[in-house]
Each structure stands twice: as C-alpha cells, then as structure tokens.
Design an enzyme around this catalytic site. Structure first.
Site, PDB file in Angstrom:
ATOM      1  N   LYS A  12       0.816  -1.223   0.000  1.00  0.00           N
ATOM      2  CA  LYS A  12       0.000   0.000   0.000  1.00  0.00           C
ATOM      3  C   LYS A  12       0.857   1.284   0.000  1.00  0.00           C
ATOM      4  O   LYS A  12       2.060   1.236   0.290  1.00  0.00           O
ATOM      5  CB  LYS A  12      -0.919  -0.039   1.222  1.00  0.00           C
ATOM      6  CG  LYS A  12      -1.894  -1.234   1.207  1.00  0.00           C
ATOM      7  CD  LYS A  12      -2.850  -1.129   2.391  1.00  0.00           C
ATOM      8  CE  LYS A  12      -3.866  -2.225   2.392  1.00  0.00           C
ATOM      9  NZ  LYS A  12      -4.899  -1.985   3.421  1.00  0.00           N
ATOM     10  N   TYR A  52     -12.772  -2.412  -3.022  1.00  0.00           N
ATOM     11  CA  TYR A  52     -13.168  -2.470  -1.609  1.00  0.00           C
ATOM     12  C   TYR A  52     -14.689  -2.347  -1.432  1.00  0.00           C
ATOM     13  O   TYR A  52     -15.137  -1.925  -0.369  1.00  0.00           O
ATOM     14  CB  TYR A  52     -12.471  -1.355  -0.831  1.00  0.00           C
ATOM     15  CG  TYR A  52     -11.034  -1.682  -0.445  1.00  0.00           C
ATOM     16  CD1 TYR A  52     -10.740  -2.793   0.344  1.00  0.00           C
ATOM     17  CD2 TYR A  52      -9.979  -0.862  -0.836  1.00  0.00           C
ATOM     18  CE1 TYR A  52      -9.432  -3.084   0.724  1.00  0.00           C
ATOM     19  CE2 TYR A  52      -8.666  -1.145  -0.467  1.00  0.00           C
ATOM     20  CZ  TYR A  52      -8.407  -2.266   0.317  1.00  0.00           C
ATOM     21  OH  TYR A  52      -7.119  -2.558   0.694  1.00  0.00           O
ATOM     22  N   ARG A  88      -1.671 -14.713   4.944  1.00  0.00           N
ATOM     23  CA  ARG A  88      -2.377 -14.008   6.020  1.00  0.00           C
ATOM     24  C   ARG A  88      -1.617 -14.131   7.341  1.00  0.00           C
ATOM     25  O   ARG A  88      -1.600 -13.208   8.151  1.00  0.00           O
ATOM     26  CB  ARG A  88      -3.814 -14.506   6.160  1.00  0.00           C
ATOM     27  CG  ARG A  88      -4.686 -13.983   5.031  1.00  0.00           C
ATOM     28  CD  ARG A  88      -6.126 -14.337   5.237  1.00  0.00           C
ATOM     29  NE  ARG A  88      -6.750 -13.567   6.302  1.00  0.00           N
ATOM     30  CZ  ARG A  88      -7.103 -12.289   6.193  1.00  0.00           C
ATOM     31  NH1 ARG A  88      -6.866 -11.613   5.083  1.00  0.00           N
ATOM     32  NH2 ARG A  88      -7.686 -11.675   7.200  1.00  0.00           N
ATOM     33  N   THR A  94      -5.168  -6.764  11.066  1.00  0.00           N
ATOM     34  CA  THR A  94      -5.422  -5.446  10.452  1.00  0.00           C
ATOM     35  C   THR A  94      -4.861  -4.323  11.310  1.00  0.00           C
ATOM     36  O   THR A  94      -4.250  -3.381  10.806  1.00  0.00           O
ATOM     37  CB  THR A  94      -6.948  -5.242  10.281  1.00  0.00           C
ATOM     38  OG1 THR A  94      -7.449  -6.296   9.459  1.00  0.00           O
ATOM     39  CG2 THR A  94      -7.269  -3.904   9.645  1.00  0.00           C
ATOM     40  N   ASN A 115      -1.894   0.270   6.940  1.00  0.00           N
ATOM     41  CA  ASN A 115      -1.383  -0.995   7.471  1.00  0.00           C
ATOM     42  C   ASN A 115      -0.474  -1.753   6.489  1.00  0.00           C
ATOM     43  O   ASN A 115      -0.393  -2.971   6.510  1.00  0.00           O
ATOM     44  CB  ASN A 115      -2.535  -1.866   7.998  1.00  0.00           C
ATOM     45  CG  ASN A 115      -3.539  -2.224   6.920  1.00  0.00           C
ATOM     46  OD1 ASN A 115      -3.376  -1.854   5.771  1.00  0.00           O
ATOM     47  ND2 ASN A 115      -4.580  -2.955   7.285  1.00  0.00           N
ATOM     48  N   HIS A 118      -2.132  -5.509   1.983  1.00  0.00           N
ATOM     49  CA  HIS A 118      -3.424  -6.188   1.966  1.00  0.00           C
ATOM     50  C   HIS A 118      -3.212  -7.642   1.606  1.00  0.00           C
ATOM     51  O   HIS A 118      -2.258  -7.972   0.897  1.00  0.00           O
ATOM     52  CB  HIS A 118      -4.338  -5.517   0.914  1.00  0.00           C
ATOM     53  CG  HIS A 118      -5.543  -6.327   0.553  1.00  0.00           C
ATOM     54  ND1 HIS A 118      -6.700  -6.284   1.278  1.00  0.00           N
ATOM     55  CD2 HIS A 118      -5.755  -7.237  -0.455  1.00  0.00           C
ATOM     56  CE1 HIS A 118      -7.586  -7.118   0.729  1.00  0.00           C
ATOM     57  NE2 HIS A 118      -7.032  -7.697  -0.321  1.00  0.00           N
ATOM     58  N   GLU A 129     -10.145 -11.171  -6.465  1.00  0.00           N
ATOM     59  CA  GLU A 129      -9.158 -10.084  -6.443  1.00  0.00           C
ATOM     60  C   GLU A 129      -8.068 -10.268  -7.508  1.00  0.00           C
ATOM     61  O   GLU A 129      -7.601  -9.286  -8.093  1.00  0.00           O
ATOM     62  CB  GLU A 129      -8.548  -9.987  -5.038  1.00  0.00           C
ATOM     63  CG  GLU A 129      -9.582  -9.538  -4.009  1.00  0.00           C
ATOM     64  CD  GLU A 129      -9.027  -9.462  -2.597  1.00  0.00           C
ATOM     65  OE1 GLU A 129      -9.807  -9.101  -1.695  1.00  0.00           O
ATOM     66  OE2 GLU A 129      -7.831  -9.757  -2.386  1.00  0.00           O
TER      67      GLU A 129
HETATM   68  P1  CMP Z   1      -7.270  -4.397   4.099  1.00  0.00           P
HETATM   69  O1  CMP Z   1      -6.827  -5.726   4.591  1.00  0.00           O
HETATM   70  O2  CMP Z   1      -6.748  -3.926   2.802  1.00  0.00           O
HETATM   71  O3  CMP Z   1      -8.886  -4.414   4.011  1.00  0.00           O
HETATM   72  C1  CMP Z   1      -9.691  -3.285   4.244  1.00  0.00           C
HETATM   73  C2  CMP Z   1      -8.896  -2.094   4.683  1.00  0.00           C
HETATM   74  O4  CMP Z   1      -9.659  -1.082   5.326  1.00  0.00           O
HETATM   75  C3  CMP Z   1      -7.882  -2.510   5.742  1.00  0.00           C
HETATM   76  O5  CMP Z   1      -6.899  -3.311   5.194  1.00  0.00           O
HETATM   77  C4  CMP Z   1      -7.471  -1.151   6.291  1.00  0.00           C
HETATM   78  O6  CMP Z   1      -6.580  -0.444   5.436  1.00  0.00           O
HETATM   79  C5  CMP Z   1      -8.818  -0.441   6.297  1.00  0.00           C
HETATM   80  N1  CMP Z   1      -9.487  -0.581   7.618  1.00  0.00           N
HETATM   81  C6  CMP Z   1     -10.024  -1.695   8.160  1.00  0.00           C
HETATM   82  N2  CMP Z   1     -10.561  -1.444   9.377  1.00  0.00           N
HETATM   83  C7  CMP Z   1     -10.361  -0.124   9.607  1.00  0.00           C
HETATM   84  C8  CMP Z   1     -10.690   0.744  10.668  1.00  0.00           C
HETATM   85  N3  CMP Z   1     -11.346   0.305  11.761  1.00  0.00           N
HETATM   86  N4  CMP Z   1     -10.326   2.043  10.563  1.00  0.00           N
HETATM   87  C9  CMP Z   1      -9.683   2.484   9.462  1.00  0.00           C
HETATM   88  N5  CMP Z   1      -9.339   1.706   8.414  1.00  0.00           N
HETATM   89  C10 CMP Z   1      -9.674   0.412   8.481  1.00  0.00           C
END
Ligand code: CMP
Length: 135
Positions: A12, A52, A88, A94, A115, A118, A129
């Site tokens: 990311k 998303y 994973r 997350t 984070n 993904h 995906e």
């Molecule tokens: P990802 O695994 O790419 O899947 C959805 C994304 O949404 C996640 O990683 C984060 O980047 C974002 N995300 C998920 N939960 C939250 C949260 N509680 N607050 C802000 N961003 C979030």
C-alpha cells in the site's frame, strides 16, 4: 493431495512512503511464497471503490479510498501450498498493535488504515481479487 494455491497481496501507499517495499517483498519470499505476477500502479477512485466494495457502508470507507489512491501500490500474485492462509499469517492482524511479532503489519504498519499491505481473506476473495487486477 495438496494443491498449489494463489493469493493477492497489495503493498500500500504508506509502505512506498516509508520506503519498505523491498523489505515487505523479502518477508513474502522468505515465507516461501513465489511471486508469479506483479504490477506497480496508481489506483483510480473507481478502481479502489470497486475493489473495496464490500466495505462501502463502513465509516472508514471514504478515508480508505482517499488513502489507497494517494500514491503507488504494488499488486502481487503469489503462489504456494495453502497460499491464502500462509500469506495471512505473515501479514498479521489489520490493527498493527494487535499483530503478532515478526509479521508485515507489526514491522511496517502505522495504523489500522495505514497498514502497509493487503491480503485476500479467503480462496474465493483471492479468485475475485486476482481476476480484478490480472484478468
Ligand atoms: P485491508 O486488509 O486492505 O482491508 C480493508 C482495509 O480497510 C484494511 O486493510 C485497512 O486499510 C482499512 N481498515 C479496516 N478497518 C479499519 C478501521 N477500523 N479504521 C480504518 N481503516 C480500516
């Protein structure tokens, strides 16, 4: 018989900003996941929203789209036995404060949103995906 499986990783924009893209790829390779296909791109608003779409109703959705379109991402097709779960496991939770030691998110993520990477959450998601980015 176990069958090789494929999954999607996205590195990311925050990882590009903090210049740890190479280190993340190194963690992936050391875990035994093979890079099959990789593209560097900048997501449009429409692409990020479609990718998303399952999170559309979440309060963090607008911020997530803004962040995911803010810079480069690397989309990577990975292969291994049990690739979805293997990736994973090394990706971590997350929320980086809850991620296990040594995981990508523990090492490189700065928040629940920013984070670092993904990963597909199931074999069905992986199929969708991978189709999304690699056809
Ligand atoms: P990802 O695994 O790419 O899947 C959805 C994304 O949404 C996640 O990683 C984060 O980047 C974002 N995300 C998920 N939960 C939250 C949260 N509680 N607050 C802000 N961003 C979030």
């Amino acid at each position: 018989m176990h069958k090789k499986e494929r999954t999607l990783a996205i590195i990311k924009p925050d990882a590009f900003e903090s210049k740890c893209v190479g280190q993340i790829i190194s963690v992936i390779e050391k875990a035994g996941l093979e890079i099959i296909n990789m593209r560097l791109l900048r997501l449009s608003n429409n692409e990020a929203s479609e990718f998303y779409s399952e999170h559309k109703s979440k309060p963090f959705f607008p911020d997530l789209i803004e962040y995911m379109t803010s810079g480069s991402v690397a989309v990577i097709e990975l292969e291994a036995y049990n690739a979805v779960n293997l990736y994973r496991d090394i990706l971590g939770a997350t929320d980086p404060s809850k991620a296990a030691e040594g995981t990508i998110r523990k090492l490189f993520a700065s928040s629940k949103q920013r984070n670092a990477a993904h990963g597909s959450d199931s074999t069905a998601s992986a199929e969708r995906e991978l189709q999304f980015f690699f056809g």
